[in-house]
Design a protein around this motif. Structure first.
Motif, mmCIF file in Angstrom:
data_model
loop_
_atom_site.group_PDB
_atom_site.id
_atom_site.type_symbol
_atom_site.label_atom_id
_atom_site.label_comp_id
_atom_site.label_asym_id
_atom_site.label_seq_id
_atom_site.Cartn_x
_atom_site.Cartn_y
_atom_site.Cartn_z
ATOM 1 N N SER A 251 34.414 41.711 40.170
ATOM 2 C CA SER A 251 34.178 40.850 41.328
ATOM 3 C C SER A 251 35.447 40.059 41.633
ATOM 4 O O SER A 251 36.219 39.714 40.743
ATOM 5 C CB SER A 251 33.018 39.895 41.050
ATOM 6 O OG SER A 251 33.312 39.078 39.938
ATOM 7 N N HIS A 252 35.647 39.767 42.921
ATOM 8 C CA HIS A 252 36.855 39.061 43.353
ATOM 9 C C HIS A 252 36.478 38.081 44.448
ATOM 10 O O HIS A 252 35.992 38.487 45.507
ATOM 11 C CB HIS A 252 37.902 40.048 43.859
ATOM 12 C CG HIS A 252 39.141 39.385 44.398
ATOM 13 N ND1 HIS A 252 40.128 38.891 43.580
ATOM 14 C CD2 HIS A 252 39.535 39.129 45.660
ATOM 15 C CE1 HIS A 252 41.079 38.357 44.322
ATOM 16 N NE2 HIS A 252 40.744 38.488 45.589
ATOM 17 N N ASP A 253 36.714 36.798 44.187
ATOM 18 C CA ASP A 253 36.380 35.746 45.145
ATOM 19 C C ASP A 253 34.905 35.898 45.543
ATOM 20 O O ASP A 253 34.043 35.875 44.679
ATOM 21 C CB ASP A 253 37.316 35.810 46.347
ATOM 22 C CG ASP A 253 37.349 34.491 47.097
ATOM 23 O OD1 ASP A 253 37.334 33.435 46.429
ATOM 24 O OD2 ASP A 253 37.380 34.495 48.338
ATOM 25 N N ASP A 254 34.577 36.068 46.839
ATOM 26 C CA ASP A 254 33.180 36.192 47.231
ATOM 27 C C ASP A 254 32.756 37.644 47.453
ATOM 28 O O ASP A 254 31.751 37.906 48.111
ATOM 29 C CB ASP A 254 32.907 35.378 48.503
ATOM 30 C CG ASP A 254 33.775 35.821 49.669
ATOM 31 O OD1 ASP A 254 34.649 36.684 49.452
ATOM 32 O OD2 ASP A 254 33.581 35.303 50.776
ATOM 33 N N HIS B 143 31.890 43.667 42.755
ATOM 34 C CA HIS B 143 32.588 44.839 42.228
ATOM 35 C C HIS B 143 31.932 46.124 42.723
ATOM 36 O O HIS B 143 30.819 46.118 43.249
ATOM 37 C CB HIS B 143 32.573 44.810 40.699
ATOM 38 C CG HIS B 143 31.187 44.764 40.122
ATOM 39 N ND1 HIS B 143 30.381 45.885 40.033
ATOM 40 C CD2 HIS B 143 30.461 43.717 39.624
ATOM 41 C CE1 HIS B 143 29.229 45.539 39.493
ATOM 42 N NE2 HIS B 143 29.241 44.239 39.246
ATOM 43 N N CYS B 144 32.635 47.238 42.560
ATOM 44 C CA CYS B 144 32.124 48.556 42.949
ATOM 45 C C CYS B 144 30.904 48.917 42.100
ATOM 46 O O CYS B 144 30.875 48.656 40.889
ATOM 47 C CB CYS B 144 33.231 49.591 42.755
ATOM 48 S SG CYS B 144 32.778 51.268 43.229
ATOM 49 N N CYS C 3 31.329 51.141 53.144
ATOM 50 C CA CYS C 3 31.123 50.333 51.935
ATOM 51 C C CYS C 3 30.276 49.101 52.230
ATOM 52 O O CYS C 3 30.784 47.980 52.306
ATOM 53 C CB CYS C 3 32.443 49.921 51.286
ATOM 54 S SG CYS C 3 32.215 49.077 49.687
ATOM 55 N N LYS C 4 28.999 49.322 52.382
ATOM 56 C CA LYS C 4 28.057 48.233 52.648
ATOM 57 C C LYS C 4 28.111 47.174 51.549
ATOM 58 O O LYS C 4 27.833 45.995 51.793
ATOM 59 C CB LYS C 4 26.641 48.821 52.744
ATOM 60 C CG LYS C 4 25.554 47.838 53.128
ATOM 61 C CD LYS C 4 24.219 48.565 53.175
ATOM 62 C CE LYS C 4 23.087 47.594 53.477
ATOM 63 N NZ LYS C 4 23.111 47.184 54.877
ATOM 64 N N VAL C 5 28.481 47.587 50.341
ATOM 65 C CA VAL C 5 28.531 46.651 49.217
ATOM 66 C C VAL C 5 29.590 45.574 49.425
ATOM 67 O O VAL C 5 29.402 44.416 49.049
ATOM 68 C CB VAL C 5 28.800 47.421 47.900
ATOM 69 C CG1 VAL C 5 28.968 46.477 46.723
ATOM 70 C CG2 VAL C 5 27.688 48.420 47.646
ATOM 71 N N GLY C 6 30.722 45.940 50.033
ATOM 72 C CA GLY C 6 31.815 44.989 50.228
ATOM 73 C C GLY C 6 32.849 45.025 49.123
ATOM 74 O O GLY C 6 33.740 44.175 49.080
#
Length: 571
Positions: free
Chosen positions: A194-197, A200-201, A211-214
């Motif tokens: 995870s990175h900032d808000d 993770h994949c 990439c709906k996950v973000g």
């Protein structure tokens, strides 16, 4: 989970802004964010929608077709390009919302191709000029990758690599058995942690469907949110039709069609075109006027010329065991061992070998092209999907004068002439593709494939508005400023004089960050003066989106604080 707010600010009708950016994609998103953060009044015109990632994106290959630029375009030549999917995007974020996010850098040799290899042309800048921006964007996206990347300018990545999927295992196994160096786990702009808000994949395989996950980086989620918070406005469903030339040989705004199909005009003190390799030359050619009858910035007759695509052959191999191509990011292992010119070969420049992970519909199309499979035969292969593996050749096709974008007689839904892309392969290109294709098939066989087939295709478009020092043979200078008009800039992949064998996304965003620093340094001179100051700007680390240096999971022992200090020291 990150929440993206749509447009916050609206400039008043008729109000003049400092910068009007046409196209909010890979480059436009970075420019918009930095210029707004620096205090400029800036608007981005985007022909497509402002995506709501929660509602508009879903795990569906057919639904993802909306992410591509599917409007009418015409192609021709002896080896015509297929335009639409895989090479251009429509909507805020542009092509970066459907890229696989492979993020290798260009090599230093890419900037001196003519001097070193006697083909193509040199860039008007050095690799060292872009290197600080490569380092910065690799942190802003951020990029996950190996601790040591041995090709070009060797370097490592601050964020750790992804675990290998079976496609990566095939590439590593095949290369290792042939004695070819290979890197695993990236570089790829997808969060391994995870990175900032952003999360993770979760390795579900829908990377190039938005990439709906973000977890995957796109300017829609990395730079646009900060641009909006910093005062920028984005007008979606706004199709630019013509750049207006005002008094004193300066542009003064852009005509566009709004979401209701009404023609509007936005005034600006400077215009930056970020429409990519087809739409950028199309807009310039459609902006012809009495002062520039061949199109804006086209006194050299170079706009539209030197269009490039990369060879993108897909090599498919069937294995006795399960592969499951969707169980990893498509982009997570590669070799650039064949990137540079080798005097032992009969062609200049080279290629990379990369992992890809086509989902079933894309796989079915590739099998149809590679094997001529149809009906029951195609169904039999499709039932075997989980046993197939795909690797890609990414090869450097050289810039040729006759490969170009012009205007067709056909018109789009707004009545604007559409682009015609003429493309031929030449002898050097054909030899490179043949050698590269056979090398990838050799790797696949060495890994244990019991059947190997291939599909001929292209990837990534660049060129058609090349940068250079000579106004007689190029469109823009090394900062994207057109030679003909002092307040008209171009900043996207169209300005690249050569393309190397690296995916262009990182380079396009790095060029945009450098152009933004240049514009900020020049200040009011951009709007008032025709003088060209070509001094390299200082990288402005303070303009990075919030969170770039504070959060995430950096690689142990190579902490972000040291890299930040190094970048700040350079600043």
């Amino acid at each position: 989970m990150q929440k993206i707010s749509p447009a916050i600010r609206r400039f008043a009708p008729g109000e003049e802004v400092d910068y009007l950016i046409v196209g909010v994609g890979s480059a436009g998103g970075v420019l918009l964010q930095r210029l707004a953060r620096a205090g400029f009044r800036v608007i981005g015109l985007e022909a497509g929608p402002f995506w709501d990632t929660e509602k508009d994106w879903y795990s569906d290959e057919i639904g993802a077709q909306r992410l591509y630029w599917q409007d009418l375009r015409i192609t021709g030549g002896t080896d015509p390009l297929a335009l639409g999917a895989n090479n251009s995007g429509k909507g805020v974020g542009g092509g970066s919302v459907h890229w696989a996010a492979f993020t290798p850098r260009l090599h230093p040799s890419d900037f001196r191709v003519h001097s070193l290899d006697g083909v193509a042309v040199d860039w008007p800048m050095r690799y060292e000029d872009l290197k600080p921006y490569y380092e910065l964007l690799e942190l802003e996206m951020p990029v996950s990758g190996p601790a040591w990347f041995p090709w070009g300018d060797p370097h490592g990545y601050a964020y750790g690599p992804h675990p290998l999927g079976e496609v990566g295992n095939v590439l590593v196994r095949g290369c290792t058995r042939l004695g070819i160096r290979v890197c695993a786990g990236g570089p790829v702009a997808i969060n391994a942690g995870s990175h900032d808000d952003r999360p993770h994949c979760i390795y579900r395989g829908f990377c190039i469907q938005g990439c709906k996950v973000g977890a995957k980086a796109s300017t829609l989620i990395t730079h646009v949110p900060d641009a909006l918070r910093s005062g920028a406005e984005i007008r979606d469903y706004s199709m630019a039709s013509r750049i207006a030339l005002g008094p004193n040989n300066r542009v003064d705004g852009v005509f566009y069609f709004d979401r209701d199909g009404r023609e509007q005009f936005q005034k600006a003190r400077a215009v930056i075109v970020c429409g990519y390799a087809i739409e950028t030359p199309r807009l310039l050619l459609n902006s012809a006027c009495p002062e520039y009858p061949m199109g804006l910035a086209n006194s050299s007759d170079t706009v539209g010329r030197y269009l490039m695509a990369q060879a993108g052959n897909v090599i498919l191999g069937r294995f006795p065991g399960l592969v499951r191509m969707y169980k990893a990011p498509p982009a997570h292992a590669l070799t650039e061992e064949f990137y540079e010119t080798d005097p032992k070969r009969d062609f200049a420049r080279g290629f990379a070998i990369q992992t890809v992970g086509p989902l079933p519909i894309a796989f079915g199309k590739q099998i149809m092209a590679a094997m001529g499979a149809w009906g029951w035969g195609l169904r039999r292969v499709m039932m075997d999907y989980n046993h197939w593996c795909a690797l890609a050749l990414l090869g450097e096709i050289l810039p040729w004068h006759s490969n170009r974008v012009t205007l067709a007689k056909e018109r789009d839904q707004f009545g604007i002439p559409v682009a015609y892309a003429h493309f031929n392969l030449y002898d050097n290109d054909k030899k490179m593709i043949k050698f590269g294709r056979e090398k990838v098939m050799e790797v696949m066989s060495a890994a244990g494939a019991e059947q190997v087939v291939q599909e001929q295709r292209y990837a990534h478009l660049v060129g058609a508005a090349r940068m250079g020092s000579d106004p007689a043979t190029s469109v823009v200078d090394k900062f994207g400023r057109t030679h003909d008009i002092a307040n008209l800039f171009i900043c996207d992949g169209s300005v690249m004089p050569t393309q190397g064998s690296a995916n262009p996304g990182l380079t396009i965003q790095a060029l945009a960050a450098r152009t933004a620093d240049y514009l900020i340094t020049q200040g009011e001179n951009v709007f008032r003066s025709d003088h060209r100051d070509l001094t390299e700007p200082t990288p402005r680390v303070e303009l990075s989106p919030p969170g770039t240096f504070r959060k995430g999971i950096p690689r142990p022992g190579t902490g972000w604080i040291f890299r930040r200090r190094a970048l700040q020291a350079k600043a």
